[in-house]
Design a protein around this motif. Structure first.
Motif, PDB file in Angstrom:
ATOM      1  N   SER A 111       0.891  -1.108  -0.015  1.00  0.00           N
ATOM      2  CA  SER A 111      -0.031  -0.193   0.149  1.00  0.00           C
ATOM      3  C   SER A 111       0.688   1.251   0.005  1.00  0.00           C
ATOM      4  O   SER A 111       0.433   2.263  -0.547  1.00  0.00           O
ATOM      5  CB  SER A 111      -0.985  -0.109   1.098  1.00  0.00           C
ATOM      6  N   LYS A 112       1.956   1.099   0.431  1.00  0.00           N
ATOM      7  CA  LYS A 112       3.092   2.390   0.652  1.00  0.00           C
ATOM      8  C   LYS A 112       3.248   2.600  -0.750  1.00  0.00           C
ATOM      9  O   LYS A 112       3.536   3.845  -0.964  1.00  0.00           O
ATOM     10  CB  LYS A 112       3.847   2.054   1.732  1.00  0.00           C
ATOM     11  N   GLU A 136       0.705   4.430  -2.934  1.00  0.00           N
ATOM     12  CA  GLU A 136       0.539   5.557  -2.698  1.00  0.00           C
ATOM     13  C   GLU A 136       1.683   6.567  -3.379  1.00  0.00           C
ATOM     14  O   GLU A 136       1.116   7.344  -4.133  1.00  0.00           O
ATOM     15  CB  GLU A 136       0.743   6.071  -1.227  1.00  0.00           C
ATOM     16  N   ARG A 166       1.124   9.055  -6.840  1.00  0.00           N
ATOM     17  CA  ARG A 166       1.637  10.426  -6.904  1.00  0.00           C
ATOM     18  C   ARG A 166       2.558  10.572  -7.910  1.00  0.00           C
ATOM     19  O   ARG A 166       2.582  11.518  -8.449  1.00  0.00           O
ATOM     20  CB  ARG A 166       2.286  10.562  -5.471  1.00  0.00           C
TER      21      ARG A 166
END
Length: 583
Positions: A467-468, A471, A475
């Motif tokens: 999940s990190k 992100e 971006r």
């Protein structure tokens, strides 16, 4: 015997590793850089520079004479790192005192098997074994288990301690168990009583303490040896109950420390209530630690004792036995206490917690503890423990070991020989449009060491990332799936990401500024549960890992890319449990 005589074999071993790395790097080993390294790292041997040069030249000649097969075999046997010239950081131990007074060096490790050993205990074992090896002497393992009541031996601890020592590379030449030597202790007890050096004390303990503190002899102190022998026979006949009689050795009643005055050498223990795990209720009269240790150190010809500084008073007590028998006391090196940051070393605390809260801990090898079994379970390798202990050396001052330092050393030792695998935690699904499936990919287990590879046939266009990383992908717009593909972010649909395959060239990914991340495919993944230590808490991360993890075996250590090193604690049909060692 000079310092050089003591450490010559160590210098040869260090020079050998340097020479192997030097030959690998330059084609031929040269003595000059190796000599400089040894003299630079070990100031103690600079006075023997001429002799060191001769040793190094012989080693270099030997290494250069090896054929390629012999050269490679020796590199593997000695585990020489070839990423850069091998850095040897092992410190040379100072010579033992008064070696010339002894026929040969004999050291011992004498654990109480009331619990598995911890890092502090291991210090005495490793140092004692290392010195015995340096001096080509003998190393003895002796289980001191003569207190079946207060420090009752743990039946399984004998074998656990043996396993811990073997794992540490501490192999013993002789083994003894004190509870199987009771007749030996009784023989020397009788000699002391017959010669008037010991007596049976039937005073109330409080009365004796009051007399002792005033330096006044116990009323039984001057009884005739024959009277004491009669009382001893009655003890053996079990006519005295526990607490009704003890055997004391005559010492100096004016000694400044009351604990030294006529200390107890034998006491009665009711083994019908407190049976010994080996001898049951066969014996009721048991030697105290100081008596049994003193007798055994002499009979086993121990030349040098390395033990905690807290045992200094025991030396004073035991000297009375040695003086009465006209024996020569071993040389003693008192070691400072070892503390460990972030982990628990106290055996009493651990035992209490395991008894009161068994469901909160994993057992004596719980990774929050500082037992050797716990280090092994966590994934700390024996070489790390040995080097930490040898770096501490034989300092008499207390030392605090940082977990960060242990982790840093362990990481450095593990990295070149540990397979790297992909694991993603808190996984996010990524659909990759235009991925040319099916396709075959081969991923090496290590970027610079030949540890093999795994091969996958990718049929699905779905992969998982953390999940990190998801992100960051959203971006930045671009991502590089390690050893696989470059992808472009398109959009997010519900909890998944829709991406587009834009090639496999890593240089193109760098131009795009794409982060390089680990991933697992929908075709080849398993469940991975990672257990990590946070203070006295255990955190559990539920992750997905690549299916090649099922090819590993229990206790294997792996490096989870961008997560950390971990030891495989359990293998199940659809997944594995990994204990995180450190990042």
């Amino acid at each position: 015997m000079s310092l050089l005589d003591v450490i010559k074999d160590q210098i040869k071993q260090i020079a050998l590793k340097h020479a192997l790395a030097n030959r690998f790097k330059y084609g031929q080993a040269k003595p000059e850089p190796i000599v400089n390294k040894i003299l630079g790292e070990f100031k103690e041997v600079r006075q023997y520079a001429k002799e060191v040069i001769a040793i190094v030249r012989d080693v270099v000649h030997y290494v250069n004479s090896l054929n390629n097969d012999e050269f490679r075999k020796l590199i593997d046997e000695l585990n020489v790192s070839l990423e850069s010239e091998h850095k040897v950081e092992t410190k040379i131990l100072p010579p033992l005192p008064n070696v010339d007074k002894w026929k040969n060096v004999r050291t011992r490790f004498a654990p109480n098997p009331d619990f598995p050993i911890h890092l502090g205990n291991a210090r005495a074992a490793i140092l004692s074994h290392t010195y015995a090896t340096i001096y080509k002497g003998n190393f003895i393992l002796r289980f001191e288990d003569t207190d079946p009541r207060t420090k009752k031996p743990m039946p399984e601890a004998y074998e656990i301690i043996r396993e811990d020592l073997v794992w540490l590379g501490v192999l013993w030449d002789e083994e003894y168990i004190q509870s199987l030597r009771m007749d030996v202790y009784y023989e020397y007890l009788r000699k002391l009583i017959e010669r008037g050096y010991a007596y049976i004390d039937t005073c109330n303990p409080e009365i004796f303490k009051e007399l002792r503190n005033k330096g006044i002899p116990c009323p039984h102190r001057d009884a005739d040896p024959s009277t004491n022998m009669e009382k001893l026979d009655k003890i053996f006949a079990r006519e005295y109950e526990e607490g009704e009689a003890v055997v004391r050795i005559k010492t100096d009643l004016t000694h400044p420390d009351p604990a030294v005055r006529d200390w107890v050498i034998f006491r009665i223990i009711d083994t019908s209530r407190y049976p010994h795990p080996i001898t049951g209720d066969k014996y009721v009269l048991w030697p105290t630690y100081n008596f049994a240790a003193a007798i055994d150190d002499h009979l086993m010809n121990i030349s040098h004792i390395l033990r905690g500084r807290e045992h200094a008073l025991n030396t004073v007590k035991q000297m009375y036995i040695y003086n009465y028998f006209n024996w020569h006391y071993p040389e003693v090196i008192n070691l400072g206490r070892v503390g460990l940051e972030e982990l628990v070393l106290s055996k009493s605390w651990i035992k209490t917690q395991l008894k009161l809260n068994p469901d909160k801990f994993m057992g004596f090898d719980d990774v929050r503890f500082g037992t050797i079994a716990a280090f092994r379970r966590r994934g700390v390798i024996a070489e790390t423990i040995r080097q930490i202990i040898l770096d501490l050396g034989i300092k008499g001052s207390d030392a605090k070991i940082s977990w960060k330092n242990i982790a840093a050393l362990n990481r450095r030792l593990l990295d070149p020989k540990t397979k790297r695998v992909f694991v993603v935690c808190d996984p996010v699904k990524v659909h990759i449009n235009n991925l040319p499936v099916p396709l075959s990919i081969k991923i090496p287990y290590h970027p610079s060491t030949n540890l093999g590879q795994r091969e996958y046939i990718i049929k699905s266009s779905i992969v998982y990332i953390s999940s990190k990383d998801a992100e960051v992908f959203i971006r930045n717009g671009y991502l590089r799936l390690m050893e696989f593909a470059n992808i472009k972010f398109l959009r997010k649909e519900n909890d998944a990401i829709i991406a587009e395959y834009i090639g496999g060239d890593i240089e193109e990914a760098k131009k795009l500024g794409a982060n390089i991340v680990q991933w697992v495919s929908a075709d080849h993944n398993i469940n991975v549960r990672i257990i990590s230590v946070r203070g006295m808490n255990l955190d559990i991360m539920r992750c997905l890992g690549e299916s090649s993890l099922l090819e590993f075996i229990l206790n294997d250590i792996v490096q989870m890319v961008r997560i950390g090193f971990g030891r495989i604690d359990a293998i199940k049909k659809k997944g594995v449990i990994i204990i995180l060692t450190h990042e």
